[in-house]
Design a protein around this motif. Sequence first.
Motif, PDB file in Angstrom:
ATOM      1  N   LEU A 114       3.752   5.215 -12.808  1.00 53.66           N
ATOM      2  CA  LEU A 114       3.174   6.372 -12.461  1.00 53.66           C
ATOM      3  C   LEU A 114       1.408   6.539 -12.635  1.00 53.66           C
ATOM      4  N   VAL A 115       1.359   6.960 -14.034  1.00 52.48           N
ATOM      5  CA  VAL A 115       0.242   6.922 -14.769  1.00 52.48           C
ATOM      6  C   VAL A 115      -1.023   5.993 -14.497  1.00 52.48           C
ATOM      7  N   ILE A 116      -0.396   4.733 -15.100  1.00 52.30           N
ATOM      8  CA  ILE A 116      -1.114   3.873 -15.613  1.00 52.30           C
ATOM      9  C   ILE A 116      -1.937   2.964 -14.512  1.00 52.30           C
ATOM     10  N   ASN A 117      -0.742   3.397 -12.891  1.00 56.19           N
ATOM     11  CA  ASN A 117      -1.560   2.544 -11.465  1.00 56.19           C
ATOM     12  C   ASN A 117      -1.705   3.550 -11.046  1.00 56.19           C
ATOM     13  N   GLU A 118      -2.351   4.847 -11.598  1.00 59.25           N
ATOM     14  CA  GLU A 118      -2.577   5.614 -10.762  1.00 59.25           C
ATOM     15  C   GLU A 118      -1.636   6.139  -9.525  1.00 59.25           C
ATOM     16  N   ILE A 119      -0.428   6.185  -9.400  1.00 54.44           N
ATOM     17  CA  ILE A 119       0.286   6.152  -7.398  1.00 54.44           C
ATOM     18  C   ILE A 119       0.475   7.522  -7.426  1.00 54.44           C
ATOM     19  N   GLN A 120       0.646   7.664  -6.102  1.00 54.34           N
ATOM     20  CA  GLN A 120       0.473   8.729  -5.703  1.00 54.34           C
ATOM     21  C   GLN A 120       2.045   8.904  -4.706  1.00 54.34           C
TER      22      GLN A 120
ATOM     23  N   ARG B  81       0.980  -1.185  -4.833  1.00 53.16           N
ATOM     24  CA  ARG B  81      -0.087  -1.716  -5.703  1.00 53.16           C
ATOM     25  C   ARG B  81      -0.739  -0.300  -6.515  1.00 53.16           C
ATOM     26  N   PRO B  82      -1.710  -0.200  -7.728  1.00 51.99           N
ATOM     27  CA  PRO B  82      -2.022   0.463  -8.017  1.00 51.99           C
ATOM     28  C   PRO B  82      -2.951   2.024  -6.727  1.00 51.99           C
ATOM     29  N   LYS B  83      -2.968   2.908  -7.311  1.00 46.56           N
ATOM     30  CA  LYS B  83      -3.447   3.551  -6.519  1.00 46.56           C
ATOM     31  C   LYS B  83      -2.792   3.455  -5.451  1.00 46.56           C
TER      32      LYS B  83
ATOM     33  N   ASP C  43       0.563  -1.472  -0.228  1.00 48.58           N
ATOM     34  CA  ASP C  43       0.408   0.118  -0.273  1.00 48.58           C
ATOM     35  C   ASP C  43       0.854   1.873   0.156  1.00 48.58           C
TER      36      ASP C  43
END
Lengths: 324, 324
Positions: free
Chosen positions: A263-269, A238-240, A218
């Motif tokens: 970062l974009v594909i998995n919408e990571i912060q 994990r994604p997000k 996470d």
Amino acid sequence: MRALVLDGQNISLDERHPEASPPPGEALIRPRRMGVCATDLELCQGYMNMTGTLGHEFVGEVMAVGRAKDKAWIGKRVVGSINCVCGQCDMCQRGLSEHCRDRTVLGILNRDGCFADLFTLPVQNLLEVPDSVDDDHAVFVEPLAAAYQVLRQLTVEGRPFVTVLGDGRLGLLCAQVLTELNATVRLVGKHPEKLELCEKWGVKNRLLNDVGLRGDQDIVVDCTGRADGLTTAMQMVRPKGTIVLKTTVSGNHPIGPVDLSPLVINEIQVIGSRCGPFPEALDALAAQKVDVLSLISRRMKLTDGVAALQTAKQPGVLKVLLEP
Amino acid sequence: MRALVLDGQNISLDERHPEASPPPGEALIRPRRMGVCATDLELCQGYMNMTGTLGHEFVGEVMAVGRAKDKAWIGKRVVGSINCVCGQCDMCQRGLSEHCRDRTVLGILNRDGCFADLFTLPVQNLLEVPDSVDDDHAVFVEPLAAAYQVLRQLTVEGRPFVTVLGDGRLGLLCAQVLTELNATVRLVGKHPEKLELCEKWGVKNRLLNDVGLRGDQDIVVDCTGRADGLTTAMQMVRPKGTIVLKTTVSGNHPIGPVDLSPLVINEIQVIGSRCGPFPEALDALAAQKVDVLSLISRRMKLTDGVAALQTAKQPGVLKVLLEP
């Protein structure tokens, strides 16, 4: 006085005259212990194009002050936050003074550091060290505060899986601090002898080679100090999920391009994280919540400062302390 | 049937046999309009190593279904979300099915796309288009949803300064959508003729060359589609500000290494942002909240699909629509 000075690419122990008295609002401090940080090593490699006296981790004694009204500080044992701020720019006005537009930073940006017999710092930056915290502990307040900054920046729901990536000084501090979260925390590193410290502390730990990069964490805190740390973190989270980025890598030593599309594909912060709250770190040391003594690898004299910086680069070496 | 197929590096209009009937749970769709997206152009340059039929923006009519119980869909005019998910992996189980571990993605990942006479998509992905939204509007639901995703990911306090960086298709949609925020929104781009659209919409706008990179924006949304977009965004955003990253850049076309140390020094937050909520986008089109017709630069036939992809690359061209 002696000072460990970076002049472009060369480091040397120079003889310098201290200012007769510190400027108004500042204190003249004699360091009792100083810590060598990864940032010092990066500065030597060109990071920030820094020149001047190195050093920003210290505990010391106030010898003089620039204003009569600050006299009570004289003789006090202190630590001090490293960002010296203007109090007037837009950042200071909105309560973000650690990001002051006109700041100087002790031993990093336009201000001589603490690897010297004497140095100055604004009185408003100082924090008195209680007797219960000895010098060997107090010198860790600055890096420990940087670890507490991660705790401050994270919001945690449920009981997340947290990986601290990198078993260097900062990683080992972060791993200890993050156990305060309601989370499953593990440290992932490359050095069995450093991971043994985690065993001692009861902190889960794994060798990087033994860990699957399964995108199931996470939160990942990148304390690798390496440009490829972010790539590994993107594979672990994990994604997000959230990556806390502690690694600053010198622009003079870039590695190949990082593919940021995950970062974009998995919408990571990704949250950048720098200096932290000194009072929390000092309280944690007073309460013996964090083991810092196990991180001390070597003690050397300021006179051997050039060698100390070399020593700090060696594999397996954790914190190198300097003494006057 | 005809399909615009990417085979490694070559794109061609192929003749293919459609499946006699769609698989259970899926619908066979005849597209009425298709949109060319920047992602299609990246795929042609090697992004995702994609092979197969391109295309993921469409409005179409359901011709057949794979299961009797889905019969009511036949004849409906539909749009459809592009992520086809398993419903069983850890991501699906925790309500993050757009990040399904086993997903296929229409025209992007292990699933033939919509640039064809017929294609299939799971019925659960479909959304019926109301009569009030015509084909020319409905074909914009997918990119408009990606713009609404930014709105969903941002939390806004006070009245922040927001810059949308990049005056391409996505930037122009984001700029319109973000005016729903309680914020001062401006679009910064390089093309006066595209910025004129902002004038028409009453959206503040500036040429990149006329804008100081002063680190004073609270939020920057990178829609440049360029690897150096993030570098510019890092110069524009204030310390402790937020960058929303929309740009995926093909790993096969990296530019020089990006210096990410400003993220750490300025404690910037970066949020990756991908696909978004179709219902919100469709509602916005029905309510005429967003002008999409002004983005249509060219209409071409599917037969001219190869040329259409070339056209979409030309400077000044916004949306290229394909018709059967």
